[in-house]
Design an enzyme around this catalytic site. Structure first.
Site, PDB file in Angstrom:
ATOM      1  N   HIS A 301       0.775  -0.783   0.134  1.00 36.75           N
ATOM      2  CA  HIS A 301       0.162   0.155   0.077  1.00 36.75           C
ATOM      3  C   HIS A 301       1.254   1.155   0.222  1.00 36.75           C
ATOM      4  CE1 HIS A 301      -3.411  -2.515   1.885  1.00 36.75           C
ATOM      5  NE2 HIS A 301      -3.782  -2.306   0.633  1.00 36.75           N
ATOM      6  N   PHE A 475       4.569   0.190   4.691  1.00 35.72           N
ATOM      7  CA  PHE A 475       4.135  -0.741   5.731  1.00 35.72           C
ATOM      8  C   PHE A 475       3.724  -2.484   5.555  1.00 35.72           C
ATOM      9  CE2 PHE A 475       5.342   2.740   8.256  1.00 35.72           C
ATOM     10  CZ  PHE A 475       6.436   3.364   7.304  1.00 35.72           C
ATOM     11  N   HIS A 476       3.032  -2.643   4.217  1.00 31.76           N
ATOM     12  CA  HIS A 476       2.236  -3.592   3.974  1.00 31.76           C
ATOM     13  C   HIS A 476       2.236  -4.569   3.025  1.00 31.76           C
ATOM     14  CE1 HIS A 476      -1.926  -0.998   5.404  1.00 31.76           C
ATOM     15  NE2 HIS A 476       0.047  -1.496   7.204  1.00 31.76           N
ATOM     16  N   PRO A 477       4.330  -4.796   2.861  1.00 35.41           N
ATOM     17  CA  PRO A 477       4.355  -5.717   1.708  1.00 35.41           C
ATOM     18  C   PRO A 477       3.737  -7.183   1.629  1.00 35.41           C
ATOM     19  CG  PRO A 477       6.313  -5.999   3.426  1.00 35.41           C
ATOM     20  CD  PRO A 477       5.323  -4.449   3.722  1.00 35.41           C
TER      21      PRO A 477
END
Length: 542
Positions: A301, A475-477
């Protein structure tokens, strides 16, 4: 640390690994080893919620990854935080409890992953949840994963919430019932104003079990695969001990579970010879199993941070600059664990649509009573708020690629942000939605003034280009060991999270998501790990 044999080896003591260690070691007849490259989560700033500012970019708690320069970001590279400590990213993240939307999981099922509908996943969210209002049809109580409401409010955020409603976005007091469209305050993983990470929730209560060992400071160098009468099979791992030295071999009689995350898992698979054969041959890594999807399908995101200066109200910018403001902040936290020190990075959330032709909410806002030039930089000297908005369902894809056979060399992270026309259009439209909310009467008394990106930019071309200038990871890999049927050439694991073509090897972290969830990804990762634990205990892949 000495070579030994276990039934199960869990790679990575992050969000998923802590839960799996708890669940698998509940059977006293199973010997379980949990291996973590980072250290113990005994650093003060892990536990004070605002301490994420001290943990991200800190080698004590963060892998310190950097992305490759990204064309979609106009050539910029980004800091890419990932937790390197017990609890993993749950020790440094924003603490927001968010499941996503029911349609996310129904879509996974439709992609050829039977058993992953919302209705089938929901019980595994409830299994470990401890919701502050108690149990109901959508929430669990008494589990290990504490979910609370936040312990502070800001006038500027209340006004933004009212403005969002004036803009046609409904109020909600719960984003986690399957349809998160609306505006409201996020629920957080805290217990009485203190961060509640996966280590506290799942590992500390069971760390004294005689059948569970936890190694910290131990760097995994590869998964060991041998040819057996049942075909290729994971039989253990190779580990560089804490303090360095020669790698040692550790054996797993029943299997290896990878919980090293969307960056670490594909990298470790590639180091183990599992991945695209051409890439591995080019790096001089012997090919154990050609699995071309490893490392691909990276999704994240991208947040586009719009900043508005305001008047006539306090924000953290000015409150934190005076000695009296800082003293007040400290006293609030010391007295009842409230105030700015108890803050999640974002307090107010909004889920809405980038345009009226969207069938569902495809934007998420994280609204903050502060502003700064970039994460890690000082707060501005004037009062302001930031409305960070992200495309929940990006069509852009990136990849994780090993640079060399050296297990201590960080992989290359190609994020691929804004690489599709659709994502660029959503970025431009999302900034227009932000302006529409900011123009509502509820905010007028604070005289909001757009500082970033700036009102002079209005065209699709200008706004999408500026999104590349001001966008950054939230920080949503996910997605780099994609779940899917064997007929899908990009799939890495099947619907029971078993690596295609390798016996005894599971992946149970955010890397298995075929598509990113519509919200923050930490708690969906726990649900994935909960399901993996059930299947492993039932004998899948043994």
């Amino acid at each position: 640390m000495t070579p030994s044999t276990y039934d199960h080896i869990i790679c990575g003591a992050g969000t998923a690994g802590c839960l799996l260690a708890n669940r698998l070691s509940a059977d006293p007849n199973r010997r379980v080893l949990l291996i973590e490259a980072g250290g113990h989560d005994d650093y003060l700033w892990i536990h004070v919620p605002v301490g994420y500012l001290k943990c991200i970019g800190n080698p004590r708690t963060d892998w310190l990854y950097q992305t490759e320069p990204d064309p979609g970001l106009n050539g910029r590279a980004l800091r890419y935080p990932r937790g390197k400590v017990l609890g993993g990213s749950s020790s440094i993240n924003g603490m927001i409890y968010m499941r996503g939307q029911a349609r996310d999981y129904d879509h996974w099922d439709a992609l050829g992953n039977p058993g992953w509908t919302w209705d089938e996943c929901l019980p595994f969210f409830l299994q470990h949840e401890d919701f502050y209002r108690g149990a109901d049809a959508a929430h669990g109580a008494g589990g290990e994963w504490r979910v609370e409401r936040q312990r502070l409010r800001w006038d500027i955020l209340d006004a933004f919430a009212e403005a969002a409603q004036q803009a046609g976005i409904p109020h909600t007091d719960d984003f986690n019932r399957g349809n998160n469209e609306g505006v409201g305050y996020f629920h957080v993983n805290q217990r009485r104003g203190i961060r509640w990470n996966a280590s506290k929730a799942f590992l500390r209560p069971v760390v004294d079990r005689p059948n569970l060992q936890v190694w910290t400071g131990a760097h995994l160098s590869r998964v060991r695969v041998e040819t057996t009468d049942r075909g290729p099979r994971a039989v253990g791992v190779q580990v560089i001990p804490a303090g360095g030295g020669a790698p040692i071999d550790v054996t797993a009689t029943q299997g290896v579970v990878m919980c090293t995350g969307a960056v670490g898992t594909p990298h470790l698979l590639q180091l183990s010879g599992i991945g695209d054969g051409a890439l591995l041959n080019g790096l001089g890594i012997p090919v154990t199993h050609h699995l071309p999807g490893v490392g691909g399908n990276l999704q994240d995101h991208l947040q586009v941070r719009a900043v508005y200066a305001v008047e006539g109200t306090r924000t953290l910018n000015t409150m934190s600059r005076s000695w009296w403001g800082r003293a007040t902040i400290g006293m609030q936290y010391a007295w009842n664990r409230s105030g700015p020190l108890s803050m999640a990075p974002s307090q107010l959330g909004v889920f809405t649509r980038s345009s009226t032709d969207r069938p569902h909410a495809n934007l998420e806002y994280h609204v903050q009573p502060l502003s700064l030039d970039a994460f890690g930089e000082p707060l501005h000297t004037h009062d302001a708020f930031t409305a960070s908005v992200c495309n929940l369902n990006p069509t852009s894809r990136g990849r994780i690629v090993a640079r060399s056979p050296d297990p201590l060399a960080a992989p290359a992270i190609h994020t691929g942000y804004l690489s599709t026309d659709e994502d660029r259009q959503v970025a431009a439209d999302s900034l227009r939605v932000t302006r529409h909310i900011a123009a509502q009467p509820a905010l007028a008394r604070f005289k909001p003034r757009e500082m970033r990106p700036g009102t002079e930019f209005v065209s699709d071309h200008d706004l999408s280009r500026l999104a590349g200038d001001i966008g950054t990871t939230i920080f949503h890999p996910v997605g780099t060991a994609k779940m899917g049927p064997a007929s899908d050439p990009a799939a890495v694991v099947d619907a029971r999270l078993r690596v295609h073509g390798i016996g005894g090897l599971h992946v149970a972290d955010a890397s298995v998501m075929p598509t990113i969830t519509s919200g923050n990804t930490n708690s969906p990762t726990l649900m994935i790990a909960e399901r993996a634990a059930r299947w492993i205990l039932d004998g899948d892949g043994a």
